[in-house]
Design an enzyme around this catalytic site. Structure first.
Site, mmCIF file in Angstrom:
data_model
loop_
_atom_site.group_PDB
_atom_site.id
_atom_site.type_symbol
_atom_site.label_atom_id
_atom_site.label_comp_id
_atom_site.label_asym_id
_atom_site.label_seq_id
_atom_site.Cartn_x
_atom_site.Cartn_y
_atom_site.Cartn_z
ATOM 1 N N GLY A 693 0.749 -1.158 0.069
ATOM 2 C CA GLY A 693 0.046 -0.096 0.027
ATOM 3 C C GLY A 693 0.982 1.327 -0.085
ATOM 4 N N GLU A 694 1.786 1.383 0.722
ATOM 5 C CA GLU A 694 2.984 2.435 0.687
ATOM 6 C C GLU A 694 3.992 2.331 -0.144
ATOM 7 O OE1 GLU A 694 2.351 3.984 5.546
ATOM 8 O OE2 GLU A 694 2.614 1.558 5.072
#
Length: 728
Positions: A693-694
């Site tokens: 996600g990051e």
């Protein structure tokens, strides 16, 4: 697989926090300070109280009850001072009053009639000034943030740099940044028989319940947080902020439901932001490109942004390293908090820019320099990586992007009015797996529920839970009904209470789904052989096969079985532990960027971007690609546009709106070429998945900045990279 929540979201049937309307509901509107530091001397409420529809006005002289303090990580990464604690003003935009009205319009209009008189003092709000006199960060037990990291212990890093044949030392600045999620912070709170139900967008429902309960002085079991849909978060909804606390406390005081929705301008001050940082990097290498020393000294408004700890200690091999964080304490600015890839985003911009500068000084290809200093294990502890294929990311990415066509000499590729440049960077993001619990339940209607007290902040957890549940039970995915976003769903201890944060939700939740599914199947088989009315009652050798119970020459679907035995459900809860600490876990990517810079206006434009990702097994390529694309654009937004502009004299954020705080739109981007290597990491998780996600945002800004240098010969070390910086 398409997102299973997509239709509900695009048709408007998905209910976000502020979409809930309860009988007899009142509306709260926050009043915020118009000075950066000082004291409230008086508040004239007479006109506001006389306005139509006003129920109550809460101020420092008419306080709501907040008897507890923010617990656990919320006490570090959120605002710990309660609303209306005293008459002191600590920053511009601080909540100083809450007007509760029968309608939102009445509350808002009455709020505008409140006259607040202040004794103002000069605020300490200029980061440029404050960073000249930094201080050591506080020590937080159990958190390594802010700790000095050095190898070997007692290293004289300046001497190590001075002894290097080639040396680069520069400072890189990153301004404040704001989450800017589409759904603003909002809460709808209602009490009944001493129990609070609150609809509040959160990345961790159970953590949210714990924080609200502790601050309000009630038991966590008496707070029920409901948040199935979250309209973006990026770390901004990981902890509890004033709007939620105000709604809950006002509802308790008034004995009726209360809704509080944050305005766009208020989001800039009352719900946290990414702190500014200034990073000095020193790199020393021999003429073959081998790093001999890395110095990374950062000054930040907050220890939340600790770039050295998060990035420098895990990117490249070197015998000498010194990492230090200083902070600018007691600033009159809103509280800083985590924001997508906290520390990693800013740290990777500085580190990967410095590596590009070193490659130029060496006359070396940037990929070759990175491969020369490739880490086989962690830099400080020497732990082996569970799985690492970053070298293949470089190779595949260079081929897909056409890196061989890059000209090392800056400013030599021109297409009409545009200078063309290429740049690249590395992305590394720690992965993890926390203890968690999942319950799998078979229903008479032929569906199975997969339930966990996690969250979907847009990352795709609804879909992943359905996908893994369907695989574990060997039934079509449309027969799986995921349940999440509720504090009363299964969880274990406190480690997984923080839900969708740290790019760890998938690697945490999916192993527990596998365990719960097997235990639920075992319970179902037991039920089939012991329940009266079952066609398999008393049978031996019964097995589960793709949703059916098979044995003794009989086969029955589990839905029919439960219907015939008049049973509402059969299921089991499965738990899994954290990953062992014998290895280090991380996800990796190589970014390649091409930009065009206008020769006359200095306007930089993105023209191509390729990223190759090693993030373990890719469970659903469609949502995974969406996450990487979003992360890359998130990082490019920092490179091209985003900047919270603080007026040094007042502490006011001058661009606190969606018009002046510039974000990229469709016209500013291009299709992102994303390629996954798809090597399962079974040491971390039986599903082989790691966090993504990051990851996309890490290094993206540096790839853009390095491409700008290759296009123009101008090295921009202060984000964002705007035309004025390229024209001077």
């Amino acid at each position: 697989m398409d997102r299973i929540d997509a239709r509900a979201k695009v048709t408007g049937t998905a209910k976000y926090s502020s979409d809930h309307n309860l009988p007899e509901m009142a509306y709260g509107y926050m009043v915020t300070s118009t000075i950066g530091k000082g004291q409230i001397t008086s508040m004239d409420l007479s006109m506001a109280r006389a306005a139509g529809g006003v129920i109550e006005i809460y101020t420092p002289d008419n306080r709501l009850s907040f008897p507890g303090t923010m617990p656990a990580l919320g006490g570090v990464f959120a605002e710990t001072r309660h609303p209306f604690a005293d008459r002191e003003v600590h920053y511009y935009g601080q909540v100083v009053a809450l007007v509760v009205g029968e309608t939102i319009e009445q509350a808002r209009d009455a709020a505008a009639l409140i006259k607040v008189t202040y004794v103002a003092q000069p605020p300490k709000s200029s980061f440029e000034d404050a960073k000249q006199n930094p201080a050591d960060p506080p020590s937080i037990p159990g958190l390594p943030l802010g700790e000095v990291i050095e190898k070997p212990v007692g290293v004289d890093i300046e001497a190590a740099l001075a002894a290097s044949e080639i040396r680069v030392e520069e400072t890189y600045d990153v301004p404040p940044r704001h989450h800017m999620m589409m759904e603003p912070h909002a809460a709808v709170a209602a009490w009944q028989a001493g129990e609070l139900t609150i609809f509040s967008g959160t990345q961790g429902p159970a953590a949210h319940a714990l924080e609200v309960a502790t601050v309000l002085g009630v038991q966590p079991a008496d707070v029920h947080v409901v948040s199935p849909y979250v309209g973006g978060a990026f770390g901004g909804k990981a902890f509890t902020w004033a709007p939620t606390l105000l709604a809950a406390a006002a509802s308790r005081a008034l004995g009726r439901p209360v809704k509080v929705v944050t305005s766009r301008e208020q989001l800039f001050t009352v719900t946290g932001h990414r702190a500014a940082s200034s990073q000095t990097f020193g790199l020393g290498a021999d003429r073959d490109g081998r790093l001999k020393a890395i110095k990374h000294h950062t000054t930040s408004q907050s220890l939340v942004e600790d770039p050295g700890y998060r990035t420098t200690a895990k990117f490249y091999a070197t015998p000498n390293v010194h990492i230090k964080l200083s902070i600018t304490p007691d600033m009159n600015l809103p509280a800083a908090t985590i924001m997508r890839a906290p520390g990693d985003e800013a740290g990777s911009f500085a580190l990967e820019s410095a590596m590009d500068e070193l490659a130029v000084a060496l006359g070396m290809d940037p990929i070759e320099l990175r491969m020369t200093n490739y880490l086989q294990g962690t830099l400080i502890e020497g732990k082996p990586y569970s799985s690492k294929h970053l070298d293949e990311c470089y190779q595949v990415g260079a081929e897909r992007f056409g890196w061989s066509r890059r000209r090392a000499q800056p400013g030599t590729v021109i297409d009409g009015d545009w200078r063309i440049g290429m740049g690249m960077s590395t992305a590394i993001l720690d992965s993890g797996r926390a203890p968690t619990a999942v319950r799998v339940t078979f229903r008479p209607n032929g569906t199975a529920t997969v339930a966990c007290a996690t969250s979907d902040a847009g990352t795709g957890m609804w879909t992943i839970m359905a996908l893994i549940g369907a695989g574990a039970l060997n039934i079509p995915v449309n027969r799986i009904k995921p349940a999440l976003g509720d504090s009363r769903l299964p969880l274990v201890g406190s480690n997984d209470m923080y839900g969708a944060v740290g790019s760890a939700a998938t690697s945490t939740v999916t192993p527990a789904i596998l365990v719960a599914a097997q235990e639920a199947v075992d319970e179902l088989v037991q039920h089939a052989t012991t329940a009266e009315g079952s066609p398999l009652f008393g049978a031996t050798g019964v097995r589960y096969d793709g949703g059916r119970l098979v044995g003794a020459g009989t086969s029955v679907d589990f839905g029919e079985l439960l219907t015939r035995t008049r049973t509402s459900e059969v299921g089991a809860q499965g738990t899994t532990a954290a990953a062992d600490d014998s290895h280090a876990y991380a996800s990796y990517a190589a970014h390649f960027c091409e930009v065009k810079v206008n020769r006359w206006t200095g306007e930089p434009r993105l023209s191509r971007f390729t990223t190759v990702v090693d993030a373990g097994a890719i469970l659903n390529a469609k949502t995974a690609r969406n996450q990487i694309t979003g992360g890359v654009l998130f990082g490019l937004a920092a490179a091209m546009f985003e900047e919270g502009k603080v007026e040094g004299a007042t502490g006011r954020i001058s661009n606190a709106n969606f018009a002046d705080y510039v974000l990229p739109v469709n016209a500013d981007t291009v299709p992102i070429d994303v390629h996954f290597l798809d090597y399962p990491d079974t040491r971390l998780s039986p599903t082989g998945a790691r966090g993504i996600g990051e990851l996309g945002t890490v290094g993206a800004a540096a790839a853009f900045a390095n491409a700008v240098y290759n296009a123009t010969g101008k090295r921009i070390r202060t984000l964002p990279i705007t035309p004025d910086k390229l024209l001077t």
